[in-house]
Design a protein around this motif. Structure first.
Motif, mmCIF file in Angstrom:
data_model
loop_
_atom_site.group_PDB
_atom_site.id
_atom_site.type_symbol
_atom_site.label_atom_id
_atom_site.label_comp_id
_atom_site.label_asym_id
_atom_site.label_seq_id
_atom_site.Cartn_x
_atom_site.Cartn_y
_atom_site.Cartn_z
ATOM 1 N N GLU A 92 0.847 -1.193 0.000
ATOM 2 C CA GLU A 92 0.000 0.000 0.000
ATOM 3 C C GLU A 92 0.880 1.239 0.000
ATOM 4 O O GLU A 92 1.946 1.255 0.628
ATOM 5 N N LEU A 93 0.431 2.275 -0.683
ATOM 6 C CA LEU A 93 1.097 3.565 -0.580
ATOM 7 C C LEU A 93 0.813 4.165 0.794
ATOM 8 O O LEU A 93 -0.305 4.065 1.302
ATOM 9 N N VAL A 94 1.809 4.793 1.380
ATOM 10 C CA VAL A 94 1.608 5.422 2.684
ATOM 11 C C VAL A 94 0.563 6.523 2.584
ATOM 12 O O VAL A 94 -0.216 6.743 3.520
ATOM 13 N N SER A 95 0.506 7.221 1.448
ATOM 14 C CA SER A 95 -0.506 8.266 1.270
ATOM 15 C C SER A 95 -1.916 7.691 1.324
ATOM 16 O O SER A 95 -2.842 8.350 1.803
ATOM 17 N N GLU A 96 -2.105 6.455 0.863
ATOM 18 C CA GLU A 96 -3.415 5.816 0.949
ATOM 19 C C GLU A 96 -3.721 5.388 2.383
ATOM 20 O O GLU A 96 -4.876 5.418 2.816
ATOM 21 N N LYS A 97 -2.696 4.989 3.122
ATOM 22 C CA LYS A 97 -2.901 4.655 4.530
ATOM 23 C C LYS A 97 -3.323 5.890 5.323
ATOM 24 O O LYS A 97 -4.071 5.783 6.292
ATOM 25 N N VAL A 98 -2.847 7.055 4.914
ATOM 26 C CA VAL A 98 -3.257 8.299 5.567
ATOM 27 C C VAL A 98 -4.749 8.528 5.360
ATOM 28 O O VAL A 98 -5.483 8.895 6.285
ATOM 29 N N LEU A 99 -5.231 8.295 4.138
ATOM 30 C CA LEU A 99 -6.648 8.501 3.843
ATOM 31 C C LEU A 99 -7.523 7.526 4.604
ATOM 32 O O LEU A 99 -8.647 7.850 4.991
ATOM 33 N N GLY A 153 -6.844 6.242 7.572
ATOM 34 C CA GLY A 153 -6.883 6.504 9.002
ATOM 35 C C GLY A 153 -5.682 6.134 9.836
ATOM 36 O O GLY A 153 -5.349 6.866 10.771
ATOM 37 N N PRO A 154 -4.966 5.017 9.591
ATOM 38 C CA PRO A 154 -3.910 4.625 10.529
ATOM 39 C C PRO A 154 -2.760 5.620 10.636
ATOM 40 O O PRO A 154 -2.144 5.737 11.687
ATOM 41 N N PHE A 155 -2.454 6.343 9.562
ATOM 42 C CA PHE A 155 -1.335 7.271 9.572
ATOM 43 C C PHE A 155 -1.851 8.705 9.725
ATOM 44 O O PHE A 155 -2.969 9.020 9.345
ATOM 45 N N ILE A 156 -1.000 9.575 10.270
ATOM 46 C CA ILE A 156 -1.401 10.951 10.543
ATOM 47 C C ILE A 156 -1.465 11.747 9.242
ATOM 48 O O ILE A 156 -0.563 11.669 8.406
ATOM 49 N N ASP A 157 -2.512 12.525 9.096
ATOM 50 C CA ASP A 157 -2.662 13.398 7.937
ATOM 51 C C ASP A 157 -1.686 14.566 8.064
ATOM 52 O O ASP A 157 -1.698 15.284 9.072
ATOM 53 N N PRO A 158 -0.822 14.793 7.073
ATOM 54 C CA PRO A 158 0.126 15.915 7.160
ATOM 55 C C PRO A 158 -0.551 17.269 7.348
ATOM 56 O O PRO A 158 0.043 18.184 7.939
ATOM 57 N N GLN A 159 -1.785 17.412 6.873
ATOM 58 C CA GLN A 159 -2.474 18.694 6.992
ATOM 59 C C GLN A 159 -2.854 19.014 8.434
ATOM 60 O O GLN A 159 -3.250 20.144 8.734
ATOM 61 N N ARG A 190 0.245 14.529 20.001
ATOM 62 C CA ARG A 190 -0.651 15.673 20.151
ATOM 63 C C ARG A 190 -1.678 15.716 19.029
ATOM 64 O O ARG A 190 -2.870 15.941 19.262
ATOM 65 N N VAL A 191 -1.228 15.468 17.792
ATOM 66 C CA VAL A 191 -2.140 15.503 16.649
ATOM 67 C C VAL A 191 -3.173 14.386 16.755
ATOM 68 O O VAL A 191 -4.363 14.591 16.492
ATOM 69 N N LYS A 192 -2.746 13.194 17.166
ATOM 70 C CA LYS A 192 -3.692 12.085 17.313
ATOM 71 C C LYS A 192 -4.748 12.397 18.363
ATOM 72 O O LYS A 192 -5.935 12.129 18.167
ATOM 73 N N ASN A 193 -4.322 12.960 19.496
ATOM 74 C CA ASN A 193 -5.285 13.319 20.541
ATOM 75 C C ASN A 193 -6.246 14.397 20.060
ATOM 76 O O ASN A 193 -7.443 14.368 20.380
#
Length: 282
Positions: free
Chosen positions: A106-113, A115-121, A211-214
Motif C-alpha cells: 500500500e502507498l503510505v498516502s493511501e494509509k493516511v486517507l 486513518g492509521p497514519f497521521i494526515d500531514p495537513q 498531540r495531533v492524534k489526541n
C-alpha cells in the motif's frame, strides 16, 4: 542534471515564506514523501532487506521498523525516486512472492486517507524543530561526505547507516540559527543525489504526533456528541424506533385489522386485533 534545479533553488531562496506559507510547504513535503513510500507487509521473518529491494527493482532505499514485530506482521518501508515509480511498483507487486507468500503493498498516502497514519495537513508549525532538517529519500549507496557537501553550514549531521553502501535512507541536519536552516530548507529541496531528488523538510518534534492524534480523537468525539444532541423526539430519547403514522400505515390501516388504544405517552401504538377461534363441541 543537477543544474536543472539551480534556477528553482535561487527563486525559492529569494524571499522567505510567511508563516502560513511555510507550514503549508512543510505539509506538502510530508505528502510528497508519503506518495513516494510503499508499505510492504505480510513478509516472511527470514526475508532480508536487500532481497526485498532487489525484488521491487526501483526502490532507492528501504528499512524495517525498529520496533519489535508481533506475530506474523513483519513489514517494511520502501522509498522510490518518484511517486510514478512507487505506483508502478504497487501495480507490479501482485506478481511477487517471498517464500511462497504474497506481500501486501500500500502507498503510505493511501494509509493516511484510511486513518492509521497521521494526515500531514493536521500538523502546525509549532510541531517542528525550526533549526533541524530531515533529509529523506537518500539513496542506499550514498555516503556521509556527499551529504555534508550539500549542507556546508550545518552545525552537525547525523547519517544513520549499517555500513558502506547501506545508508538507512535519511539524514538529520542541525543548525545553530533558524535562518540558516530556513535557507537550506528552501535551497536544498529537490537537489539530486545519485540522480534522485531529495526531500528536505523540518524534523517533527517527538510528541507532536501524539498531540495531533489526541486532537483528532477529541474532534471526532465532539462531532459525535453534537450529532447525538441534535437528535430529538420521545422515541429517540427512549431508545425505540418511532411508530408509523397514519399516512405511513397506508394500506395496512384497514378496518378490523388495526385499532388505536390510548397510552400514557405521546405516541399511539397500532395494535392488531386477535381473532378468536371458535371451538366445536364434540
Amino acid at each position: 542534471m543537477r543544474g536543472q534545479f539551480q534556477p528553482l533553488v535561487h527563486e525559492m531562496a529569494s524571499s522567505a515564506p510567511a508563516s502560513n506559507d511555510l507550514v503549508q510547504l512543510v505539509r506538502n513535503r510530508l505528502t510528497e514523501l508519503n506518495d513516494r513510500t510503499l508499505l510492504v507487509s505480510h513478509l516472511p521473518w527470514s526475508l532480508q532487506l536487500k532481497v526485498l529491494i532487489r525484488a521491487f527493482k526501483t526502490p532507492i532505499n528501504g528499512r524495517f521498523p525498529k520496533k519489535k514485530f508481533k506475530g506474523n506482521r513483519k513489514y517494511a518501508f520502501l522509498e522510490f525516486p518518484s511517486s510514478y515509480h512507487a505506483r508502478k511498483a504497487l501495480q507490479e507487486s501482485s506478481q511477487l512472492k517471498f517464500l511462497g507468500r504474497a506481500p501486501k503493498c500500500e502507498l503510505v498516502s493511501e494509509k493516511v486517507l484510511n486513518g492509521p497514519f497521521i494526515d500531514p495537513q493536521a500538523f502546525q508549525l509549532s510541531d517542528f524543530h525550526l533549526n533541524r532538517l530531515n533529509v529523506s529519500c537518500v539513496p542506499r549507496d550514498a555516503t556521509e561526505d556527499e551529504v555534508e557537501r550539500l549542507f556546508p553550514g550545518a552545525n552537525s549531521i547525523e547519517f544513520p547507516n549499517s555500513g558502506p553502501g547501506k545508508a538507512q535512507g535519511f539524514a538529520r541536519v542541525d543548525y545553530i540559527a533558524e535562518k540558516d536552516a530556513l535557507e537550506a530548507f528552501n535551497t536544498r529541496h529537490g537537489t539530486l543525489l545519485h540522480g534522485v531528488p531529495l526531500i528536505v523538510n523540518y524534523c517533527i518534534r517527538r510528541k507532536a504526533g501524539k498531540r495531533v492524534k489526541n486532537q483528532v480523537m477529541n474532534t471526532n468525539a465532539e462531532q459525535g456528541e453534537n450529532t447525538a444532541t441534535s437528535l430529538s423526539g420521545s422515541e429517540i430519547e427512549k431508545g425505540k424506533r418511532p411508530y408509523p403514522t397514519d399516512e405511513e400505515n397506508g394500506d395496512n390501516k384497514k378496518e378490523g385489522k388495526i385499532r388505536r388504544i390510548p397510552t400514557d405517552g405521546d405516541v399511539d401504538r397500532p395494535v392488531r386485533n386477535r381473532r378468536s377461534k371458535s371451538v366445536k363441541a364434540n
